[in-house]
Design a protein around this motif. Structure first.
Motif: not given
Length: 326
Positions: A134, A132, A63, A59, A128, A104, A100-101, A205
């Protein structure tokens, strides 16, 4: 309240290219005009062959690739820290848009919208994979508390890597970890400071689950702690639906019944719908996940307890008044 997808303009963020790239290559990497190979020392340590690590790294690689597109849906300045040493990026990078993007970006927008303003939710719970970013890359409002529920080993390794590249949580915000391996995640979340009397938003996610029963436990926990009106959103593995893939009505019916049994009104969000709203072409291929947004329709356990106490107080006061009249 009708659940509507919210799309906001992603803020410009400086991309931290991995330290193993020569400075002279940064511009070439950003333009993606030739095939390159990402290099990192992340895999030099032992113990990263566990499936939790591998899926999280995959993942993060998505990203990283997305961040290098000429017009990315989002920029993750830190995803390169986790990219595998043999990750190849070629001249077709700008043509590829992964589900996935898209998911996201959609989740990012929902989080930024739900937390902004004086009345915004200042408690964010992220289920997560441990990598992750974020908590580091989004512009959180002051006093936001981010709880990351994820595998302990992955989170520890990722946190060290992020610290090594200088990633920091925004000032006046707090980032707390709740291990996936906890015997009682709900209690530990409360012990860490989660306040069930305050608004919250929940995201699912990348969180590793093995069966439907495990996801139902997550739904039960969110339903118990989230106030009425709070949102629970994310990506659900398609294999959990236990129905024939491709029959939309069956999937939607299954989702509705599962979520409603825990007090949530759910809506499946189409990846192509999100991509179109962002002015992008549809994602390539079929997704193995369902993008969803669910609104909590019930009161949390805390709210119910407050209501019970108030009801009991009114009854007791009524009994006392009646006794005095006699």
């Amino acid at each position: 309240m009708e659940i509507k997808p919210i799309l906001v303009q992603a803020p410009a963020i400086h991309l931290i290219v991995q330290s193993h790239f020569p400075v002279s290559n940064h511009r070439k990497i950003r333009n993606c005009r030739f095939k390159i190979t990402a290099k990192t020392n992340f895999h030099q340590d032992n113990g990263h062959h566990h499936p939790y690590f591998q899926s999280a790294i995959t993942r993060a690689s998505f990203r990283f690739r997305e961040s290098l597109r000429s017009e990315p849906l989002f920029v993750d300045p830190y995803a390169g820290c986790f990219a595998p040493p043999d990750l190849e990026l070629d001249e077709n990078l700008n043509q590829k848009l992964h589900h996935y993007c898209v998911g996201t970006r959609f989740i990012d927008d929902q989080l930024l919208s739900a937390t902004k303003g004086v009345d915004g939710a200042k408690q964010v719970v992220l289920f997560t994979d441990g990598m992750d970013t974020r908590a580091y890359r989004l512009k959180w409002p002051s006093s936001t508390v981010i709880f990351d529920v994820s595998p302990q080993a992955v989170f520890n390794t990722a946190s060290q890597k992020l610290q090594d590249v200088g990633a920091k949580i925004p000032r006046s915000c707090l980032h707390l970890h709740v291990p996936l391996e906890s015997s009682d995640m709900q209690q530990l979340l409360c012990d860490k400071g989660f306040n069930a009397s305050r608004p919250s938003i929940w995201v699912f996610q990348g969180f590793p689950i093995t069966n439907l029963a495990a996801f139902k436990e997550i739904l039960f926990m969110v339903s118990s702690l989230a106030m009425k009106g709070c949102l629970f959103l994310g990506e659900l593995p398609m294999w959990l639906t236990e129905t024939q893939v491709g029959i939309k009505s069956s999937v939607e019916k299954w989702m509705y019944e599962i979520f409603m049994s825990y007090g949530f009104r759910v809506r499946i969000i189409g990846y192509d719908e999100v991509a179109k709203n962002l002015g992008q072409k549809h994602a390539v291929g079929d997704s193995d996940y369902l993008l969803f947004v669910a609104e909590h329709l019930r009161f949390s356990d805390y709210e119910m307890e407050i209501w019970r106490r108030e009801f009991q107080r009114v009854e007791e006061e009524g009994d006392e008044d009646g006794f005095e009249e006699l």
